[in-house]
Design an enzyme around this catalytic site. Sequence first.
Site, short mmCIF file in Angstrom:
data_model
loop_
_atom_site.label_atom_id
_atom_site.label_comp_id
_atom_site.label_asym_id
_atom_site.label_seq_id
_atom_site.Cartn_x
_atom_site.Cartn_y
_atom_site.Cartn_z
N TRP A 65 0.83 -1.22 0.00
CA TRP A 65 0.00 0.00 0.00
C TRP A 65 0.86 1.26 0.00
O TRP A 65 1.87 1.31 0.71
CB TRP A 65 -0.85 -0.02 1.27
CG TRP A 65 -1.49 1.30 1.60
CD1 TRP A 65 -0.95 2.31 2.34
CD2 TRP A 65 -2.79 1.75 1.20
NE1 TRP A 65 -1.83 3.36 2.41
CE2 TRP A 65 -2.97 3.04 1.72
CE3 TRP A 65 -3.83 1.18 0.43
CZ2 TRP A 65 -4.14 3.78 1.53
CZ3 TRP A 65 -4.99 1.92 0.24
CH2 TRP A 65 -5.14 3.20 0.78
N ASN A 67 0.30 5.75 0.24
CA ASN A 67 -0.54 6.95 0.16
C ASN A 67 0.32 8.20 -0.02
O ASN A 67 1.02 8.28 -1.03
CB ASN A 67 -1.60 7.03 1.27
CG ASN A 67 -1.14 6.88 2.68
OD1 ASN A 67 -0.87 5.78 3.14
ND2 ASN A 67 -1.03 7.98 3.40
N ASP A 68 0.26 9.19 0.87
CA ASP A 68 0.82 10.52 0.59
C ASP A 68 2.25 10.52 0.02
O ASP A 68 3.12 9.80 0.52
CB ASP A 68 0.91 11.37 1.86
CG ASP A 68 -0.35 11.41 2.66
OD1 ASP A 68 -1.37 10.85 2.22
OD2 ASP A 68 -0.31 11.98 3.76
N TRP A 92 -3.81 0.01 4.24
CA TRP A 92 -3.01 0.85 5.13
C TRP A 92 -2.54 0.05 6.35
O TRP A 92 -3.28 -0.78 6.87
CB TRP A 92 -3.86 2.06 5.57
CG TRP A 92 -3.09 3.09 6.31
CD1 TRP A 92 -2.42 4.15 5.76
CD2 TRP A 92 -2.87 3.16 7.73
NE1 TRP A 92 -1.80 4.87 6.76
CE2 TRP A 92 -2.07 4.29 7.97
CE3 TRP A 92 -3.27 2.38 8.81
CZ2 TRP A 92 -1.66 4.66 9.25
CZ3 TRP A 92 -2.87 2.74 10.08
CH2 TRP A 92 -2.06 3.88 10.29
N PHE A 123 5.00 8.84 9.82
CA PHE A 123 3.94 9.51 9.07
C PHE A 123 4.54 10.57 8.14
O PHE A 123 5.75 10.76 8.10
CB PHE A 123 2.93 10.13 10.05
CG PHE A 123 1.84 9.16 10.49
CD1 PHE A 123 2.00 7.79 10.42
CD2 PHE A 123 0.64 9.66 11.00
CE1 PHE A 123 0.98 6.92 10.82
CE2 PHE A 123 -0.37 8.81 11.41
CZ PHE A 123 -0.21 7.44 11.32
N ASP A 186 2.48 16.18 9.58
CA ASP A 186 2.80 16.49 8.17
C ASP A 186 3.67 17.74 8.03
O ASP A 186 3.32 18.67 7.29
CB ASP A 186 1.52 16.65 7.33
CG ASP A 186 0.55 15.49 7.50
OD1 ASP A 186 0.99 14.41 7.91
OD2 ASP A 186 -0.66 15.67 7.22
#
Length: 496
Positions: A65, A67-68, A92, A123, A186
């Site tokens: 997986w 993502n960002d 995830w 993260f 983030d």
Amino acid sequence: MPPAKMSKLSVIVTLSLVALVYSQKASVKQSESAKAELEAFINEAKQNVNQRYRLTYHIAAPVGWINDPNGFSYYKGNYHLFYQYYPYDSVWGPMHWGHVTSEDLVNWTQQPTALLPEDEQCFSGSAVVDGETMVLIYTGHKITDEDPFFNQTQYLAFSDNGVDFYKYSGNPVIPLAPNGSPEFRDPKAWRHGDSWYVILGSTTEDDRGRVLLYKSNNLIDWEFLSVVAESNGELGYMWECPDFFELGGKHILLMSPQGVEPQGDRYHNLHQTGYIVGHFDYDTATFTPETDFQEIDFGHDFYAAQTTEVNGRRLLVGWFGMWENEFPEATDGWAGAMTMFRELDLNSHKRIVMKPVDEVLSLRDQLIINGEFEGNQTADFDKSAEILIEGDLDEDIDILLEGRDGGGKAWIRWDKVAGKVSVTKEGGDIRQVEWAHRISKRWRLFLDTSSLELFCGEGEVVFSSRVYPLGGWRLTNLSAQVLRISGYSLKRGVPE
Ligand SMILES: *[C@@H]1O[C@H](CO)[C@@H](O)[C@H](O)[C@H]1NC(C)=O
Ligand SMILES: *[C@@H]1O[C@H](CO)[C@@H](O)[C@H](O)[C@H]1NC(C)=O
Ligand SMILES: *[C@@H]1O[C@H](CO)[C@@H](O)[C@H](O)[C@H]1NC(C)=O
Ligand SMILES: *[C@@H]1O[C@H](CO)[C@@H](O)[C@H](O)[C@H]1NC(C)=O
């Protein structure tokens, strides 16, 4: 202290402190055996990935997986892109940082996973280059026994070669949001003058999204400066993945708000990514907005975009996915991808225009079709294509895209009465937006095995949507007008 007044002694002291911090003494090497085990797992597991939907020029994880996008940067002659990564399943899970590099933004090389979760999950975050060192700043996410069951603080990691990363032994460097909000993540860092700045996504005590700004002289000691912006209540409960940069003489606050309600044609994805144009004063750390929030991409599958500036170009990449959307490739052993790389400009209407980077021209291979496109005419493409489309905008345009062997379909349309462009997936799942201020009437459509990206005109309107045809693409003219179409097959840009 202003640099002109800085004594030679203080310069030397500052430099040697930084050097000490970056030395391996103050950094913690990630376990070599854990890294080797992971790479062995990835190399083994990717043999079993079903290739039917694998993308040919978009970055995706070899297996598992993603993502960002994270840490988008340029270091020692290479573009670096990292991504939120869970290698062990196509859903995830505890977050790693996957890593790819390229000299030219089109031909990408897979690198070993850069960050592995230890006490903390790794993260989202960003990368800056300080002298010879690449510095990652990311959110360390820890599960706790307390309400709300997690703790988010900001971590550093260093690299001197862009491949091996060491975590800073003094982590976390920013332990707590000023209001104590547990939603605190983030970090996007940049340099301005002699200082480092970082912007972070967070919330108010009554659950309104906001972004926070910090400043540092050494990337280690951070001072909270200001709340750059926050939701008035209508723009969501959490602002994720903020980015902040100058474009066309203005400052752009780019972010991904969660929890915005649909309004007319806007905000139909679960979460949004967009921007506010304004003016920022570094002396007072105040951002004065000059526009409302605008979505930056109008497709079904786009989130958490991140930018970097290289040689005066502001480049952007987004996650080619959306939380809770279906990822049909998940049954094949992987899920999620990155969009094409785009170059940004600000037009005179304070709207960002977004074009594929010029480097993608080098992907063009064979010219498959070039000319007038008449009644019931279809054109067949392999798994990837770039297609240039021009029609008369005083008439409607209606184009069907489907698999040569079935599978997923999509329609791209121009509605002359409404003045809107739309992309519709099967089941009538439509995204549409007004296309105004047109300089060029041309559409540039990029197809990959399981994706489409439509750039209208100079990039005033862009759609990124995943579609899952089988056996290559077929394009059909459903319009009542002759279209002028040229189309190229594209070379591979990412590893098989
Ligand atoms: C991409 O890069 C690799 C390694 O750097 C090289 O071997 C390959 O020829 C390149 N491919 C293209 C299409 O430029
Ligand atoms: C998270 O942990 C840090 C210590 O690493 C602590 O200083 C901070 O208060 C914690 N944050 C919250 C919201 O409890
Ligand atoms: C398109 O196809 C339909 C049915 O297949 C036919 O009735 C029609 O005449 C065709 N139109 C043109 C312009 O060839
Ligand atoms: C495609 O283009 C022609 C113009 O030659 C048009 O007359 C025709 O109706 C279009 N669509 C279909 C479905 O045939």
